[in-house]
Structures are given as C-alpha cells and as structure tokens.
Design a protein around this motif. Structure first.
Motif, short mmCIF file in Angstrom:
data_model
loop_
_atom_site.label_atom_id
_atom_site.label_comp_id
_atom_site.label_asym_id
_atom_site.label_seq_id
_atom_site.Cartn_x
_atom_site.Cartn_y
_atom_site.Cartn_z
N ASP A 10 0.83 -1.20 0.00
CA ASP A 10 0.00 0.00 0.00
C ASP A 10 0.86 1.25 0.00
O ASP A 10 0.59 2.21 -0.73
N MET A 11 1.91 1.27 0.80
CA MET A 11 2.80 2.43 0.84
C MET A 11 3.51 2.60 -0.51
O MET A 11 3.73 3.73 -0.96
N GLY A 12 3.89 1.51 -1.15
CA GLY A 12 4.51 1.58 -2.47
C GLY A 12 3.57 2.18 -3.50
O GLY A 12 3.96 3.07 -4.28
N ILE B 170 1.57 6.77 -6.88
CA ILE B 170 0.47 7.68 -7.21
C ILE B 170 0.85 9.12 -6.90
O ILE B 170 0.57 10.04 -7.68
N ARG B 171 1.51 9.36 -5.76
CA ARG B 171 1.95 10.73 -5.42
C ARG B 171 2.94 11.25 -6.46
O ARG B 171 2.89 12.42 -6.86
N PHE B 172 3.85 10.39 -6.92
CA PHE B 172 4.82 10.78 -7.92
C PHE B 172 4.11 11.17 -9.23
O PHE B 172 4.40 12.18 -9.85
N ILE B 173 3.13 10.33 -9.65
CA ILE B 173 2.40 10.61 -10.89
C ILE B 173 1.62 11.92 -10.77
O ILE B 173 1.65 12.75 -11.68
N TYR B 174 0.92 12.12 -9.65
CA TYR B 174 0.14 13.35 -9.47
C TYR B 174 1.03 14.59 -9.37
O TYR B 174 0.63 15.67 -9.79
N SER B 175 2.22 14.44 -8.79
CA SER B 175 3.11 15.61 -8.68
C SER B 175 3.61 16.04 -10.05
O SER B 175 3.88 17.22 -10.28
#
Length: 90
Positions: A75-77, A82-87
């Motif tokens: 889940d953390m991975g 997802i955070r990387f893609i959204y950033s």
C-alpha cells in the motif's frame, strides 16, 4: 367432523388428521436429526487439546501479522507511485 377429499387422484386429503400426522412425522425427523448431531459431536469428532489449540492460535496470529505487514508495504509503495504521478501532472 367431515373430511374433504381432493378431486385429484394421488393428492392427500385435506383432513385435520392428515395434517396432524404430517406434523408429527416432521417433529420426529427433527428430533432424530438433533440426536444424530449430538452423537456425532460427542463420539465421532476429534476435538483439539488445549495445547494444540493454543499453538494453532499463535500460528494464526503471526501469519495475520505477516500478511498485514506485506499489505502495508505494498500500500505504501502504491501511494508513493500515485503521489509521484500526481506531482508530475499537477
């Protein structure tokens, strides 16, 4: 008492004695079923000892903790991806 017979052949009568016999037979079947269940639970089932039960509980506890840790890491991975893609998008 008047009995009412069905005009259809092979159909049971609608008299009260027929219904009473049917419900008594049903009750006998239920009582027989309960007795058989009791006998099977008492005489045929092999119940675990307290030690076996404790050992099994410990195994289940550790297995659950390991699976929970694996799911947490995955889940953390995914969250990082997802955070990387959204950033990059926003």
């Amino acid at each position: 008492m008047v009995e009412h017979w069905s005009p259809k052949p092979g159909v049971g009568s609608s008299s009260l004695s027929f219904r009473a016999r049917k419900s008594i037979d049903s009750m006998k079947k239920i009582v027989t079923y309960i007795k058989e269940c009791y006998n099977e639970l008492v005489y045929k089932v092999s119940w675990p000892t307290r030690t076996e039960l404790s050992n099994s509980a410990v195994v289940v506890l550790f297995a659950s903790l390991i699976i929970a840790a694996i799911v947490f890491v995955i889940d953390m991975g995914f969250e990082g991806v997802i955070r990387f893609i959204y950033s990059k998008i926003f």
